[in-house]
Design a protein around this motif. Structure first.
Motif, PDB file in Angstrom:
ATOM      1  N   TYR A 159      22.183   4.004  -7.727  1.00 58.93           N
ATOM      2  CA  TYR A 159      22.140   2.868  -6.792  1.00 58.93           C
ATOM      3  C   TYR A 159      22.476   3.378  -5.383  1.00 58.93           C
ATOM      4  O   TYR A 159      21.819   3.008  -4.407  1.00 58.93           O
ATOM      5  N   SER A 198      19.163  -5.984  -1.323  1.00 61.46           N
ATOM      6  CA  SER A 198      18.520  -5.459  -2.535  1.00 61.46           C
ATOM      7  C   SER A 198      18.977  -6.333  -3.700  1.00 61.46           C
ATOM      8  O   SER A 198      20.025  -6.976  -3.617  1.00 61.46           O
ATOM      9  N   ASN A 215      12.072  -0.617  -8.899  1.00 60.00           N
ATOM     10  CA  ASN A 215      12.663   0.592  -9.487  1.00 60.00           C
ATOM     11  C   ASN A 215      13.568   0.224 -10.650  1.00 60.00           C
ATOM     12  O   ASN A 215      13.985  -0.924 -10.792  1.00 60.00           O
ATOM     13  N   GLU A 244       6.253  -0.761  -3.914  1.00 57.90           N
ATOM     14  CA  GLU A 244       7.306   0.178  -3.490  1.00 57.90           C
ATOM     15  C   GLU A 244       8.714  -0.392  -3.663  1.00 57.90           C
ATOM     16  O   GLU A 244       9.695   0.348  -3.658  1.00 57.90           O
ATOM     17  N   LYS A 245       8.822  -1.700  -3.837  1.00 56.53           N
ATOM     18  CA  LYS A 245      10.172  -2.270  -3.971  1.00 56.53           C
ATOM     19  C   LYS A 245      10.750  -2.086  -5.381  1.00 56.53           C
ATOM     20  O   LYS A 245      11.945  -2.202  -5.593  1.00 56.53           O
ATOM     21  N   GLU A 270      19.459   5.803  -4.213  1.00 62.00           N
ATOM     22  CA  GLU A 270      18.072   5.324  -4.158  1.00 62.00           C
ATOM     23  C   GLU A 270      17.925   3.904  -3.612  1.00 62.00           C
ATOM     24  O   GLU A 270      16.844   3.518  -3.209  1.00 62.00           O
ATOM     25  N   ILE A 271      18.988   3.130  -3.637  1.00 63.24           N
ATOM     26  CA  ILE A 271      18.860   1.755  -3.127  1.00 63.24           C
ATOM     27  C   ILE A 271      19.660   1.563  -1.838  1.00 63.24           C
ATOM     28  O   ILE A 271      19.145   1.084  -0.843  1.00 63.24           O
ATOM     29  N   HIS A 310      14.543  -5.090   0.100  1.00 67.17           N
ATOM     30  CA  HIS A 310      13.651  -3.927   0.029  1.00 67.17           C
ATOM     31  C   HIS A 310      13.609  -3.323  -1.366  1.00 67.17           C
ATOM     32  O   HIS A 310      12.870  -2.379  -1.617  1.00 67.17           O
ATOM     33  N   SER A 311      14.429  -3.854  -2.287  1.00 64.86           N
ATOM     34  CA  SER A 311      14.483  -3.235  -3.609  1.00 64.86           C
ATOM     35  C   SER A 311      14.716  -4.286  -4.679  1.00 64.86           C
ATOM     36  O   SER A 311      15.524  -5.201  -4.496  1.00 64.86           O
ATOM     37  N   ASN A 368      15.397  -4.149  -8.885  1.00 63.86           N
ATOM     38  CA  ASN A 368      15.470  -3.266 -10.049  1.00 63.86           C
ATOM     39  C   ASN A 368      15.747  -4.027 -11.333  1.00 63.86           C
ATOM     40  O   ASN A 368      16.429  -5.047 -11.337  1.00 63.86           O
TER      41      ASN A 368
END
Ligand code: T68
Length: 798
Positions: A788, A345, A447, A444-445, A791-792, A417-418, A420
């Motif tokens: 974090y 991430s 945030n 979707e990745k 959600e991550i 996958h993330s 931010n």
């Protein structure tokens, strides 16, 4: 922890005797500091050791935070506070007649970071331990931290920060048995093996030995001790023969020698690329080895491991993780890729295009031949996967290799996958603008995780007077539950309380004034408004706008010596990247304007300007509690978040801000009446970009105030700065004022006038200040890191 004062005194004396063969009254402050640090390490050694074992044995998912910078500052008081023995130790030192603050001051400021990004990483280490989450840091043990800044004749001079001295860092523990090897350079050939996979063969690589040094990260009064692992380079024994000359050895040692003093734009330097790979490779090899101790299958590694890429500097984690899984353990591409994306991430900290990291393919290939192959393959597979589904332009903009450059943000987004941003506005801008192409592919990745601060350091440690005052009003629970600060709102109309807060601020201002007097020889009036801008020096942060206003005030007083204004002290602290010419010119001019103003008796002390050299975490702890006004004046849309803005508000300073970064969330927290907002918003700034209609020269020619202020840079009023003054004039007028200072100038001046007016109303001002303190709890890094975790990373916490 359970400890009596008497026991502590015995332990401490014992430690001093053993470490230095001295009695307490004969010891130096440095010896006392070192002995105390050793004692702390002894107190925590058991939970520290157990933590590692527990995590391996209990199959707990763990997050690894990779960052090329960690900026903890001093650690003694934080460690004592988190252990729950800060008061006890202070008290004990009184009993044995030792000045605790002298012992605190014997510690060097650990500055393995440039600014906000590094400080945030250090804060997250504290918060991870505090929320009891399994989260470990990985970084580099630089021999030299961020340069020390001296000001000579108004110019910034950079001196090396040899913070490790000859004895190393007292908080670290070297772990030679956990060393691993990292390969760079050479050639790589792929040979098919029996299973039909390719196996790499390395010809003539340079082999580095990566040796970890661990630093305990103590949770706040919860018995948890996490680990921050910093990697140092050595020459492997097997390679000793290759490095006979000092010159040869130095080439290797250089790898962990210096922290790049670059806080935004990126200079491509092969050494930096090696640093990035070195840290990532050493860290990931170790993580995977530890994972295998659980006896689980490698293709499920994402169930127990999360890896965070803090800005793109550790983005090589993506191909390196692939390499280790495939080359070292025989995992097939598809399985390796599936795990990699689930493990990785990424946090973005900037939207400035020039700061997005890119590497030249040729350089990359030469230093990291195997990694280059993997990145190439990731890129081709990506293009194949999205082709036909998205317009060609989007694919071109988002692929990793483009125009012979490797785009590290693209690698981080595709390989994880993330992604931010660090404040709501910042994330919105990533989505709508900078990374919009990616957003269309992977909505979707995306945030948001708004930054936070270690509230304990910025209140309990750096502002004990304010903290005691808060205790008196709402009890001590806020010290462990920051949201209770909200209870201070009950006192918002209590004049006695408001006066007390005002007096606390004044005491802190006197303390800062004493420091300024001692170090700069400048006398400050604690009844003046202390107006502060401390942060890295960058055009977009607009220290120059602040200076333009100071020059305006200077002329106002010169024109009208009887002008009725609250005396004002402008305080700056800022380091400029050594190669950043414009930023250095701004420093020079601030200093020359300071000379002009401070030596002009006709101003009758209505105006003072102070540039405090070598701004760092330790100095911030002195300055922020003493501030009345917090200058957060970046061009809207440019400051990703800011974190000092949060520290100031929690210390009761009023934020004077543009609608940028987390300023917007501060405004939401305190309400429109308790913050002073000015200037263009992001839409207005973007509008100028679209229409290409900004005309700085016109503003300069048509607005007499602007005209006079800007001319001051070139008309000889400010001494010893002819070329810098011209450079600044040119940036504003000839190069059309890239950051819109002139457009925001009037509104800034009006906002400053408003500050002047409300400061006269002591009650009103104190109400605003108290409101800020009461609502600062929402910027706790503990809360940020909980998000974090949930959600991550999907890791557990208390
Ligand atoms: C800062 N970035 C942001 N970068 O500017 C700030 N860059 O708005 C934000 O609050 C903070 O990150 C935390 O999210 C930096 O500090 C760097 O220091 C840096 C270092 C090397 C290369 C590029």
């Amino acid at each position: 922890m359970e400890l009596t004062k008497e026991q502590f005194i015995r332990d401490f004396k014992d430690q001093l005797h053993r470490d230095f063969i001295v009695k307490i009254n004969e010891s130096t402050d440095e010896e006392r500091f070192l002995a105390l640090a050793h004692l702390i390490k002894k107190y925590i050694s058991t939970p520290w050791l157990e933590r590692r074992h527990d995590l391996v044995e209990e199959d707990v998912k763990t997050a690894y935070y990779f960052s090329i910078e960690f900026l903890p500052g001093r650690m003694l008081e934080t460690n004592l506070l988190n252990l729950g023995i800060l008061d006890l130790v202070e008290d004990a030192f009184k009993d044995v007649d030792v000045d605790f603050s002298d012992v605190v001051n014997a510690e060097k400021d650990m500055a393995l970071g440039n600014g906000g990004l590094g400080r945030l990483a250090a804060a997250f280490m504290d918060s991870l331990a505090t929320i009891g989450a399994p989260g470990f840091g990985n970084g580099i043990r630089y021999k030299y931290g961020l340069f020390k800044q001296k000001i000579v004749d108004g110019y910034q001079i950079e001196l090396p920060d040899a913070w490790l001295g000859t004895d190393g860092n007292v908080w670290e523990t070297k772990k030679p048995h956990s060393a691993v090897e990292v390969k760079i350079y050479g050639k790589v050939y792929l040979y098919p093996n029996k299973e039909g996979n390719f196996e790499p063969f390395y010809e003539d690589p340079t082999i580095l030995r990566a040796v970890p040094y661990d630093i305990a990260q103590i949770g706040f009064q919860n018995g948890v001790v996490n680990n921050l692992r910093l990697w140092d380079v050595e020459i492997p024994e097997s390679e000793e023969d290759k490095y006979r000359t000092i010159e040869d050895r130095r080439k290797i040692e250089d790898i962990t020698n210096i922290l790049y003093p670059d806080d935004s734009s990126y200079e491509g330097k092969s050494l930096r690329l090696i640093q990035e790979y070195f840290m990532v490779s050493a860290g990931l090899q170790t993580i995977i080895k530890n994972y295998l101790k659980t006896g689980k299958d490698l293709k499920d590694i994402h169930e127990l491991v999360a890896v965070h890429i803090n800005d793109t500097h550790p983005a090589l984690a993506v191909p390196e993780f692939m390499r280790i899984l495939m080359d070292d353990y025989g995992v097939v591409w598809e399985d390796a890729w599936n795990s990699t994306v689930k493990v990785m991430s990424y946090t973005n900290h900037t939207i400035l295009a020039e700061a997005l990291e890119k590497w030249d393919c040729n350089l990359f290939k030469e230093i990291l031949p195997r990694i280059y192959q993997i990145v190439n393959e990731i890129d081709s597979r990506y293009v194949e996967e999205v082709s036909g589904k998205f317009p060609g332009k989007i694919i071109e903009n988002t692929r990793i290799i483009r125009n012979e450059k490797i785009h590290m943000a693209n690698l981080s987004i595709i390989g994880g996958h993330s992604v931010n941003g660090v404040a709501k506005l910042h994330t919105d801008l990533l989505i709508s603008d900078v990374l919009n192409d990616f957003y269309q592919i992977y909505p979707e990745k995306f945030n948001n995780k708004t930054n936070g601060i270690i509230v304990r350091r910025w209140s309990q440690i750096s502002n004990p007077l304010m903290s005691d005052e808060i205790d008196k009003l709402i009890g001590k629970e806020w010290r462990s539950d920051i949201h209770q600060l909200k209870n201070l709102e009950k006192f918002i109309t209590d004049e006695k309380v408001l006066n007390e807060f005002y007096e606390v601020k004044k005491e802190n201002k006197k303390k800062l004034a004493a420091y300024v007097k001692e170090t700069q020889g400048i006398e400050l009036n604690p009844d003046a408004i202390f107006d502060v801008q401390v942060k890295r020096l960058h055009a977009y942060k607009r220290q120059l706008l602040n200076l333009l206003h100071i020059i305006k005030l200077y002329w106002d007083i010169k024109d009208n010596p009887d002008i009725d204004m609250v005396p004002r002290v402008f305080i700056f602290g800022a380091k400029a990247a050594p190669g950043y010419r414009f930023a250095k010119s701004v420093i020079k001019l601030i200093n020359e304007v300071a000379n002009l103003v401070n030596n002009d008796e006709s101003l009758q002390d209505k105006l003072k300007v102070v540039f405090l050299p070598n701004y760092n975490v330790t100095l911030a702890e002195l300055i922020i509690p003493a501030s009345d006004v917090s200058e957060q004046i970046s061009t809207a849309g440019k400051e990703a978040s800011g974190t000092s803005n949060m520290k100031f508000m929690m210390n009761g300073a009023i934020t004077l801000a543009t609608l940028d970064g987390a300023n917007i969330e501060i405004k939401d927290a305190v309400g429109d009446d308790n913050i002073v907002i000015f200037g263009m918003n992001t839409d207005e700034v973007y509008d100028h970009y679209e229409k290409h209609d900004y005309n700085a020269r016109k503003l300069y020619e048509e607005n007499p105030t602007i005209n006079r202020v800007v001319n001051t840079f070139i008309d000889g009023t400010i001494l010893n700065s002819q070329s810098e003054g011209q450079e600044i004039y040119d940036a504003l007028i000839r190069h059309n004022d890239e950051y819109f200072l002139l457009e925001d100038f009037e509104s800034y001046v009006n906002a400053q006038k408003y500050i002047n007016d409300i400061y006269r109303d002591k009650i009103r001002w104190s109400q605003m200040a108290l409101n800020n303190i009461a609502n600062s709890g929402r910027f706790s890094a503990d809360d940020t890191i909980r998000l974090y975790a949930e959600e991550i990373w999907n890791i557990k916490h208390n």
